[in-house]
Motif scaffolding. Structure first.
Motif, PDB file in Angstrom:
ATOM      1  N   LEU A 188       1.351  -5.292  31.686  1.00  0.00           N
ATOM      2  CA  LEU A 188       0.401  -4.488  30.915  1.00  0.00           C
ATOM      3  C   LEU A 188      -0.193  -5.253  29.741  1.00  0.00           C
ATOM      4  N   TYR A 189       0.323  -6.439  29.483  1.00  0.00           N
ATOM      5  CA  TYR A 189      -0.144  -7.240  28.350  1.00  0.00           C
ATOM      6  C   TYR A 189      -1.623  -7.622  28.505  1.00  0.00           C
ATOM      7  N   ARG A 190      -2.013  -7.911  29.728  1.00  0.00           N
ATOM      8  CA  ARG A 190      -3.432  -8.212  29.996  1.00  0.00           C
ATOM      9  C   ARG A 190      -4.192  -6.892  29.991  1.00  0.00           C
ATOM     10  N   ARG A 191      -5.135  -6.755  29.066  1.00  0.00           N
ATOM     11  CA  ARG A 191      -5.822  -5.468  28.892  1.00  0.00           C
ATOM     12  C   ARG A 191      -7.337  -5.622  28.829  1.00  0.00           C
ATOM     13  N   THR A 192      -7.853  -6.716  29.356  1.00  0.00           N
ATOM     14  CA  THR A 192      -9.292  -6.948  29.294  1.00  0.00           C
ATOM     15  C   THR A 192      -9.853  -7.162  30.689  1.00  0.00           C
ATOM     16  N   VAL A 193     -10.944  -6.460  30.965  1.00  0.00           N
ATOM     17  CA  VAL A 193     -11.674  -6.593  32.222  1.00  0.00           C
ATOM     18  C   VAL A 193     -13.038  -7.181  31.871  1.00  0.00           C
ATOM     19  N   TYR A 194     -13.395  -8.280  32.520  1.00  0.00           N
ATOM     20  CA  TYR A 194     -14.664  -8.956  32.236  1.00  0.00           C
ATOM     21  C   TYR A 194     -15.697  -8.582  33.291  1.00  0.00           C
ATOM     22  N   VAL A 247      -9.128  -5.485  39.988  1.00  0.00           N
ATOM     23  CA  VAL A 247      -8.582  -4.279  40.623  1.00  0.00           C
ATOM     24  C   VAL A 247      -7.059  -4.214  40.485  1.00  0.00           C
ATOM     25  N   PRO A 248      -6.297  -5.267  40.801  1.00  0.00           N
ATOM     26  CA  PRO A 248      -4.835  -5.175  40.627  1.00  0.00           C
ATOM     27  C   PRO A 248      -4.419  -4.904  39.171  1.00  0.00           C
ATOM     28  N   LEU A 249      -5.111  -5.505  38.225  1.00  0.00           N
ATOM     29  CA  LEU A 249      -4.809  -5.268  36.824  1.00  0.00           C
ATOM     30  C   LEU A 249      -4.995  -3.792  36.475  1.00  0.00           C
ATOM     31  N   LEU A 250      -6.124  -3.227  36.878  1.00  0.00           N
ATOM     32  CA  LEU A 250      -6.386  -1.821  36.579  1.00  0.00           C
ATOM     33  C   LEU A 250      -5.428  -0.901  37.327  1.00  0.00           C
ATOM     34  N   GLN A 251      -5.030  -1.271  38.532  1.00  0.00           N
ATOM     35  CA  GLN A 251      -4.051  -0.476  39.262  1.00  0.00           C
ATOM     36  C   GLN A 251      -2.699  -0.473  38.541  1.00  0.00           C
ATOM     37  N   ARG A 261      -2.015   7.495  25.654  1.00  0.00           N
ATOM     38  CA  ARG A 261      -3.476   7.561  25.586  1.00  0.00           C
ATOM     39  C   ARG A 261      -4.059   6.151  25.484  1.00  0.00           C
ATOM     40  N   VAL A 262      -5.256   5.984  26.050  1.00  0.00           N
ATOM     41  CA  VAL A 262      -5.942   4.698  26.022  1.00  0.00           C
ATOM     42  C   VAL A 262      -7.413   4.929  25.699  1.00  0.00           C
ATOM     43  N   THR A 263      -7.943   4.063  24.845  1.00  0.00           N
ATOM     44  CA  THR A 263      -9.384   4.047  24.615  1.00  0.00           C
ATOM     45  C   THR A 263      -9.947   2.862  25.375  1.00  0.00           C
ATOM     46  N   LEU A 264     -10.959   3.132  26.166  1.00  0.00           N
ATOM     47  CA  LEU A 264     -11.632   2.094  26.949  1.00  0.00           C
ATOM     48  C   LEU A 264     -12.853   1.662  26.145  1.00  0.00           C
ATOM     49  N   GLU A 265     -12.772   0.451  25.585  1.00  0.00           N
ATOM     50  CA  GLU A 265     -13.797  -0.051  24.679  1.00  0.00           C
ATOM     51  C   GLU A 265     -14.752  -0.970  25.423  1.00  0.00           C
ATOM     52  N   GLY A 266     -16.004  -0.530  25.563  1.00  0.00           N
ATOM     53  CA  GLY A 266     -17.011  -1.310  26.262  1.00  0.00           C
ATOM     54  C   GLY A 266     -17.750  -2.250  25.330  1.00  0.00           C
ATOM     55  N   HIS A 267     -17.961  -3.489  25.792  1.00  0.00           N
ATOM     56  CA  HIS A 267     -18.625  -4.527  25.002  1.00  0.00           C
ATOM     57  C   HIS A 267     -19.653  -5.255  25.861  1.00  0.00           C
ATOM     58  N   SER A 310     -19.829 -14.813  28.402  1.00  0.00           N
ATOM     59  CA  SER A 310     -18.936 -14.335  29.466  1.00  0.00           C
ATOM     60  C   SER A 310     -17.659 -13.716  28.900  1.00  0.00           C
ATOM     61  N   GLN A 311     -17.235 -14.150  27.711  1.00  0.00           N
ATOM     62  CA  GLN A 311     -16.047 -13.570  27.068  1.00  0.00           C
ATOM     63  C   GLN A 311     -16.360 -12.249  26.361  1.00  0.00           C
ATOM     64  N   ASN A 312     -17.620 -12.032  26.050  1.00  0.00           N
ATOM     65  CA  ASN A 312     -18.014 -10.830  25.322  1.00  0.00           C
ATOM     66  C   ASN A 312     -18.390  -9.665  26.229  1.00  0.00           C
ATOM     67  N   ARG A 313     -18.638  -9.924  27.497  1.00  0.00           N
ATOM     68  CA  ARG A 313     -18.963  -8.862  28.466  1.00  0.00           C
ATOM     69  C   ARG A 313     -17.653  -8.315  29.013  1.00  0.00           C
ATOM     70  N   ARG A 314     -17.144  -7.221  28.391  1.00  0.00           N
ATOM     71  CA  ARG A 314     -15.798  -6.789  28.725  1.00  0.00           C
ATOM     72  C   ARG A 314     -15.555  -5.325  28.406  1.00  0.00           C
ATOM     73  N   VAL A 315     -14.442  -4.823  28.966  1.00  0.00           N
ATOM     74  CA  VAL A 315     -13.857  -3.558  28.540  1.00  0.00           C
ATOM     75  C   VAL A 315     -12.420  -3.886  28.157  1.00  0.00           C
ATOM     76  N   GLU A 316     -12.022  -3.439  26.978  1.00  0.00           N
ATOM     77  CA  GLU A 316     -10.657  -3.616  26.506  1.00  0.00           C
ATOM     78  C   GLU A 316      -9.943  -2.271  26.574  1.00  0.00           C
ATOM     79  N   LEU A 317      -8.720  -2.275  27.096  1.00  0.00           N
ATOM     80  CA  LEU A 317      -7.887  -1.080  27.124  1.00  0.00           C
ATOM     81  C   LEU A 317      -7.055  -1.094  25.844  1.00  0.00           C
ATOM     82  N   ALA A 318      -7.343  -0.178  24.947  1.00  0.00           N
ATOM     83  CA  ALA A 318      -6.669  -0.111  23.646  1.00  0.00           C
ATOM     84  C   ALA A 318      -5.692   1.059  23.654  1.00  0.00           C
ATOM     85  N   TYR A 319      -4.414   0.728  23.798  1.00  0.00           N
ATOM     86  CA  TYR A 319      -3.365   1.760  23.809  1.00  0.00           C
ATOM     87  C   TYR A 319      -3.127   2.276  22.413  1.00  0.00           C
TER      88      TYR A 319
END
Length: 158
Positions: free
Chosen positions: A51-57, A70-74, A87-93, A149-158
């Motif tokens: 769960l440590y990895r929380r960024t989707v690019y 997909v495996p990360l989000l699963q 609870r998680v906030t999905l932060e879009g960037h 490419s590093q800025n186009r992301r969604v971060e899962l903020a627990y």
């Protein structure tokens, strides 16, 4: 003359150690010494946890989840489904290209896409919140593809 016998210094009595217990562990109140790191209640902060990895690019101008994430989000979905109080906030960037309004909308689209994925995997809607920062919080300040490419992301903020 008056004697000032009451002015002699006295050794202070050592105070009893008080231990304070928090969800992260126990620490000594007198020193404020923090406990050894305990991740039992926060596995997303444990570098050895999946769960440590929380960024989707994302690709440029896209809100489509790339197959490599997909495996990360699963993994996050399984954890959240098993922990309904979390609870998680999905932060879009986004990167800096495009107007402010466009980037806020694209960041929101990305967060909503991740939200739909997690909901389809069994996460409850009341566990998820979406938020778009657009281009406002870059992790890389550069002005080239490497930074973008590093800025186009969604971060899962627990």
């Amino acid at each position: 003359t008056l004697g000032l016998g009451g002015c002699a210094s006295q050794a202070e009595k050592p105070q009893a150690e008080e231990t304070v217990t928090t969800p992260a562990g126990s620490y000594r109140a007198d020193t404020g010494a923090a406990p050894a790191e305990s991740y039992a209640d926060r596995p997303w902060d444990d570098p050895s946890s999946p769960l440590y990895r929380r960024t989707v690019y994302f690709d440029y101008d896209s809100s489509e989840i790339r197959s490599e994430y997909v495996p990360l989000l699963q993994t996050h979905a399984r954890y959240l489904a098993g922990h309904p109080g979390t609870r998680v906030t999905l932060e879009g960037h986004t990167d800096e290209r495009g107007s402010r309004e466009y980037n806020l909308a694209l960041g929101d689209d990305r967060a909503q896409t991740v939200q739909r994925f997690l909901l389809a995997e069994g996460v409850r809607a009341d566990q998820l919140t979406t938020l778009s920062f657009g281009e406002e919080k870059p992790v890389e300040p550069g002005h080239d593809e490497s930074a973008w490419s590093q800025n186009r992301r969604v971060e899962l903020a627990y």
